[in-house]
Enzyme design. Structure first.
Site, PDB file in Angstrom:
ATOM      1  N   ASP A 109       0.832  -1.202   0.000  1.00 22.81           N
ATOM      2  CA  ASP A 109       0.000   0.000   0.000  1.00 22.81           C
ATOM      3  C   ASP A 109       0.872   1.258   0.000  1.00 22.81           C
ATOM      4  OD1 ASP A 109      -2.186  -1.655   0.260  1.00 22.81           O
ATOM      5  OD2 ASP A 109      -2.332  -1.386   2.433  1.00 22.81           O
TER       6      ASP A 109
HETATM    7  N1  URA Z   1      -1.257  -5.836   3.929  1.00 22.15           N
HETATM    8  C1  URA Z   1      -1.735  -4.591   3.889  1.00 22.15           C
HETATM    9  O1  URA Z   1      -2.769  -4.313   4.461  1.00 22.15           O
HETATM   10  N2  URA Z   1      -1.043  -3.674   3.217  1.00 22.15           N
HETATM   11  C2  URA Z   1       0.114  -3.910   2.597  1.00 22.15           C
HETATM   12  O2  URA Z   1       0.710  -3.016   2.007  1.00 22.15           O
HETATM   13  C3  URA Z   1       0.600  -5.214   2.638  1.00 22.15           C
HETATM   14  C4  URA Z   1      -0.102  -6.165   3.319  1.00 22.15           C
END
Ligand code: URA
Length: 240
Positions: A109
């Site tokens: 993310d």
């Molecule tokens: N899980 C999440 O919620 N975000 C990420 O970036 C990776 C795993």
């Protein structure tokens, strides 16, 4: 056949060019199918200088296959894991050499930091992101709120999300209090926003998230924004 280093055994060079296995290459040499600098070679033990010598098999000049590139990037928070961003935010490509035409394997993310593998090896990227391979990924997680024993047990066993219950996960708790908790969570699935959704479902909003491990790879030696190349041994291990 000219002098010069580094020299390579002819059959090994043929195999590295992707034409045949080393054993088959030996047979081709014995069968008189291989020419070096215009002369047919049938004896074993010939070495070539890949930079200078011209190796021809069946009328075709051989060139070595370029071996794939693997970089391990420590993505900082506030960076998108795509090759380009229509909103002109910083992308992972801003942190690695552009001319190598690499792409990220999987996603983190925008606000998550941590390990992202960058490669030009499409086959390996498909494998690593395929659910069948269940590559373990470890995240350091900080949340607001108390990670109670009950919530910890649910994280380990499986959290009910809208796209189904999550697979069993490994949890190591660093600390917990009424205000905040910190733990590492190892999951083997790769659903969208999975860790944030697992924590949200338990009333634990994530305040910090960092991917610290992917299989045998970890953040050692890296700081946010830096990368390193995988060694040949690491690349081999990853492919196997
Ligand atoms: N899980 C999440 O919620 N975000 C990420 O970036 C990776 C795993």
């Amino acid at each position: 056949m000219k002098e010069g280093l580094p020299l390579e055994r002819l059959q090994k060079y043929i195999a590295r060019c992707g034409l045949a296995s080393r054993r088959r290459a030996e047979e081709m040499i014995k069968e008189g199918k291989v020419a070096v600098n215009g002369r047919v070679v049938t004896e074993m033990g010939v070495t070539v200088d890949p930079a200078k010598d011209k190796v021809v098999v069946g009328g075709k000049r051989l060139t070595p296959k370029k071996s794939p590139t693997y970089l391990l990037l420590y993505k900082p928070a506030g960076v998108v894991t795509t090759c380009d961003d229509p909103r002109r935010r910083k992308t992972v490509m801003d942190y690695i050499p552009r001319d190598e035409r690499l792409f990220p394997v999987g996603r983190l993310d925008y606000q998550t930091e941590g390990l992202v593998l960058m490669t030009d090896d499409g086959e390996l990227a498909n494998k690593l992101t395929h659910p069948r391979y269940r590559m373990p990924k470890t995240y350091l997680v900080e949340t607001a709120g108390l990670l109670s024993g009950e919530k910890a047990a649910i994280l380990r066993k499986g959290v009910r999300l809208e796209d189904g219950v999550t697979a069993p996960a490994k949890l190591e708790i660093e600390y917990y209090s009424k205000e905040a908790s910190r733990f590492s969570l190892t999951i083997t699935e790769g659903r969208n926003h999975q860790v944030r959704r697992m924590c949200d479902a338990l009333g634990l909003p994530v305040t910090y998230l960092c991917r610290t491990k992917m299989g045998f790879l970890d953040l050692k030696g890296l700081v946010p924004g830096s990368y390193r190349r995988l060694s040949a041994g690491e690349a081999r291990r990853l492919r196997s």
